[in-house]
Design a protein around this motif. Structure first.
Motif, PDB file in Angstrom:
ATOM      1  N   VAL A  58      32.769  47.708  33.572  1.00 53.58           N
ATOM      2  CA  VAL A  58      32.513  48.985  34.254  1.00 53.58           C
ATOM      3  C   VAL A  58      32.277  50.135  33.280  1.00 53.58           C
ATOM      4  N   SER A  59      32.157  49.817  31.999  1.00 58.65           N
ATOM      5  CA  SER A  59      32.068  50.871  30.979  1.00 58.65           C
ATOM      6  C   SER A  59      30.878  51.805  31.182  1.00 58.65           C
ATOM      7  N   ASN A  60      29.842  51.323  31.858  1.00 51.64           N
ATOM      8  CA  ASN A  60      28.658  52.159  32.075  1.00 51.64           C
ATOM      9  C   ASN A  60      28.650  52.865  33.429  1.00 51.64           C
ATOM     10  N   ILE A  61      29.726  52.700  34.192  1.00 55.00           N
ATOM     11  CA  ILE A  61      29.798  53.365  35.495  1.00 55.00           C
ATOM     12  C   ILE A  61      30.672  54.610  35.356  1.00 55.00           C
ATOM     13  N   PRO A  62      30.108  55.790  35.512  1.00 56.05           N
ATOM     14  CA  PRO A  62      30.900  57.019  35.376  1.00 56.05           C
ATOM     15  C   PRO A  62      32.068  57.051  36.358  1.00 56.05           C
ATOM     16  N   SER A  63      33.221  57.432  35.878  1.00 53.21           N
ATOM     17  CA  SER A  63      34.449  57.624  36.661  1.00 53.21           C
ATOM     18  C   SER A  63      35.029  56.341  37.258  1.00 53.21           C
ATOM     19  N   ALA A  64      34.535  55.182  36.816  1.00 54.78           N
ATOM     20  CA  ALA A  64      35.132  53.921  37.278  1.00 54.78           C
ATOM     21  C   ALA A  64      36.551  53.797  36.732  1.00 54.78           C
ATOM     22  N   ILE A  65      37.429  53.192  37.516  1.00 62.07           N
ATOM     23  CA  ILE A  65      38.832  53.033  37.138  1.00 62.07           C
ATOM     24  C   ILE A  65      39.225  51.572  37.267  1.00 62.07           C
ATOM     25  N   VAL A  66      39.960  51.066  36.276  1.00 63.94           N
ATOM     26  CA  VAL A  66      40.532  49.719  36.333  1.00 63.94           C
ATOM     27  C   VAL A  66      42.018  49.833  36.025  1.00 63.94           C
ATOM     28  N   VAL A  67      42.846  49.308  36.915  1.00 58.28           N
ATOM     29  CA  VAL A  67      44.289  49.270  36.674  1.00 58.28           C
ATOM     30  C   VAL A  67      44.796  47.874  37.009  1.00 58.28           C
ATOM     31  N   GLN A  68      45.993  47.588  36.554  1.00 58.71           N
ATOM     32  CA  GLN A  68      46.606  46.290  36.828  1.00 58.71           C
ATOM     33  C   GLN A  68      48.039  46.502  37.286  1.00 58.71           C
ATOM     34  N   ARG A  69      48.557  45.528  38.069  1.00 56.21           N
ATOM     35  CA  ARG A  69      49.937  45.660  38.526  1.00 56.21           C
ATOM     36  C   ARG A  69      50.519  44.286  38.821  1.00 56.21           C
ATOM     37  N   LEU A  70      51.835  44.156  38.563  1.00 50.46           N
ATOM     38  CA  LEU A  70      52.588  42.993  39.008  1.00 50.46           C
ATOM     39  C   LEU A  70      53.163  43.306  40.384  1.00 50.46           C
ATOM     40  N   LYS A  71      53.122  42.336  41.272  1.00 46.98           N
ATOM     41  CA  LYS A  71      53.559  42.542  42.662  1.00 46.98           C
ATOM     42  C   LYS A  71      55.044  42.889  42.705  1.00 46.98           C
ATOM     43  N   SER A 310      50.384  49.131  35.063  1.00 45.56           N
ATOM     44  CA  SER A 310      49.869  49.370  33.723  1.00 45.56           C
ATOM     45  C   SER A 310      48.566  50.118  33.854  1.00 45.56           C
ATOM     46  N   ALA A 311      48.356  51.093  32.996  1.00 44.33           N
ATOM     47  CA  ALA A 311      47.126  51.876  33.050  1.00 44.33           C
ATOM     48  C   ALA A 311      46.786  52.391  31.665  1.00 44.33           C
ATOM     49  N   GLN A 312      45.523  52.706  31.470  1.00 43.91           N
ATOM     50  CA  GLN A 312      45.066  53.178  30.168  1.00 43.91           C
ATOM     51  C   GLN A 312      45.644  54.544  29.819  1.00 43.91           C
ATOM     52  N   SER A 313      45.930  55.353  30.831  1.00 36.73           N
ATOM     53  CA  SER A 313      46.482  56.679  30.583  1.00 36.73           C
ATOM     54  C   SER A 313      47.181  57.159  31.837  1.00 36.73           C
TER      55      SER A 313
END
Length: 348
Positions: A58-71, A310-313
């Motif tokens: 998604v690096s080329n999609i403006p404002s795209a967000i990726v996050v991860q989580r454990l249930k 977990s998130a990048q920021s």
């Protein structure tokens, strides 16, 4: 250091079947919780692998967000109770990634790009709730289950990771459902609780779907003016404006939060009585999961809600999980805007 599964399939399934049994000793329950926690924690490495890949896609999609989580533990236990025949070992969403992009076209593009990339992991299952929204709730989005596969990290082979693809509008709807569910003590996201609140969000889903030129949930009108009228009536019946305003006040109780721009693991601890949120940041997954388990074992589920993400920021965290920050203002703004657009003279 990344955790690996320390228990057999039969031990994991036994823990899932009996952890909520009445009559078991506190020691046995703790043993089962340790097994469940280890099995959940083992999904952190493959989950992180997918998150890294998705961030690249998604690096080329403006404002795209990726996050991860454990249930969350209580969500795992609730799911096992709702589906008594389900085996914990086969639960598909203990580890998950969420991709949030601007448009439906972006959703399908990223999903296709991931599938056609050089990954060895196997797509196991795909449910397209954009093409066919969930009939009982109106939920929209795409869920894909991958089975991790690697020649180097064979200890994780076969572990299943769920990837959710949503547009921003779909995400705002889903998090509003969860937020209202938390603050009104209804399991709305699981199709539980107040029938009227469930129907309200089902109708709002139809309005949002029309805005995105996609399929409307079964049983709801496709006429935007008619939908807007029904939403307006239900907003009055349920005092929606007042409820959302009250929920929004919770944000005033949030204290000084870590505004760090660096990646990390965050424990979000929401006190439902005081409407206070505490955020703890960890750089180590081991320390984070240890503290996560400790809080989950001790907490009262009617008073405290907790999740490890977990998130990048910190900024991307607040965007991806607005429900834990009582940030329902964006949903309210969008809903009012669409009501104005489609109501054709209806007053709010």
């Amino acid at each position: 250091m990344w955790k690996k599964s320390e228990y057999s399939k039969s031990q994991i399934n036994e823990a899932g079947r009996h952890v909520s049994d009445f009559g078991i000793s506190p020691e046995k329950r703790l043993e089962y919780l340790n097994i469940i926690d280890n099995w959940r924690a083992a999904h952190a490495f493959p989950m992180n692998t997918f998150a890294i890949n998705l961030k690249h896609q998604v690096s080329n999609i403006p404002s795209a967000i990726v996050v991860q989580r454990l249930k969350r533990l209580n969500t795992i236990l609730d799911k096992l109770q709702r589906y008594p025949t389900m085996e914990l070992y086969r639960m598909q969403d203990l580890g998950g990634c969420r991709v949030i992009v601007p448009t439906i076209e972006d959703v399908y593009w990223v999903k296709s790009k991931l599938k056609n990339s050089r990954i060895r992991h196997e797509e196991h299952n795909c449910k397209d709730y954009i093409a066919i929204p969930k009939s009982n709730t109106g939920y929209r989005g795409i869920h894909v289950i991958y089975r991790y596969k690697s020649e180097k990290r064979v200890d994780y082979n076969g572990l299943q990771i769920e990837i959710q693809f949503r547009t921003r509008l779909q995400h705002q709807w889903a998090t509003a459902v969860e937020t209202v569910g938390v603050f009104t003590h209804n399991g709305l996201k699981f199709n539980q609780g107040s029938d009227r609140w469930l129907y309200f969000f089902k109708v709002v889903s139809a309005l949002f779907a029309i805005e995105e030129h996609s399929a409307v949930v079964e049983g709801i009108s496709t006429d935007p003016a008619e939908i807007a009228k029904e939403v307006a009536n239900m907003m009055k019946e349920l005092n929606v404006v007042e409820k959302l305003y009250t929920i929004g006040l919770a944000s005033k109780h949030i204290g000084q939060l870590d505004k760090s721009k660096t990646p990390g693991y965050y424990l979000l601890i929401l006190d439902l009585n005081k409407l206070e949120l505490r955020v703890k940041k960890y750089t180590s997954i081991d320390k984070a999961t240890e503290e996560y388990q400790k809080i989950e074992v001790q907490r009262d589920s009617h008073v405290t809600d907790v999740v490890l993400v977990s998130a990048q920021s910190f900024e991307s965290l607040t965007h991806a999980y607005p429900n834990y920050f009582a940030d329902i203002q964006e949903f309210s703004r969008i809903l009012v805007g669409l009501m104005t657009k489609y109501a054709k003279g209806i007053t709010r």
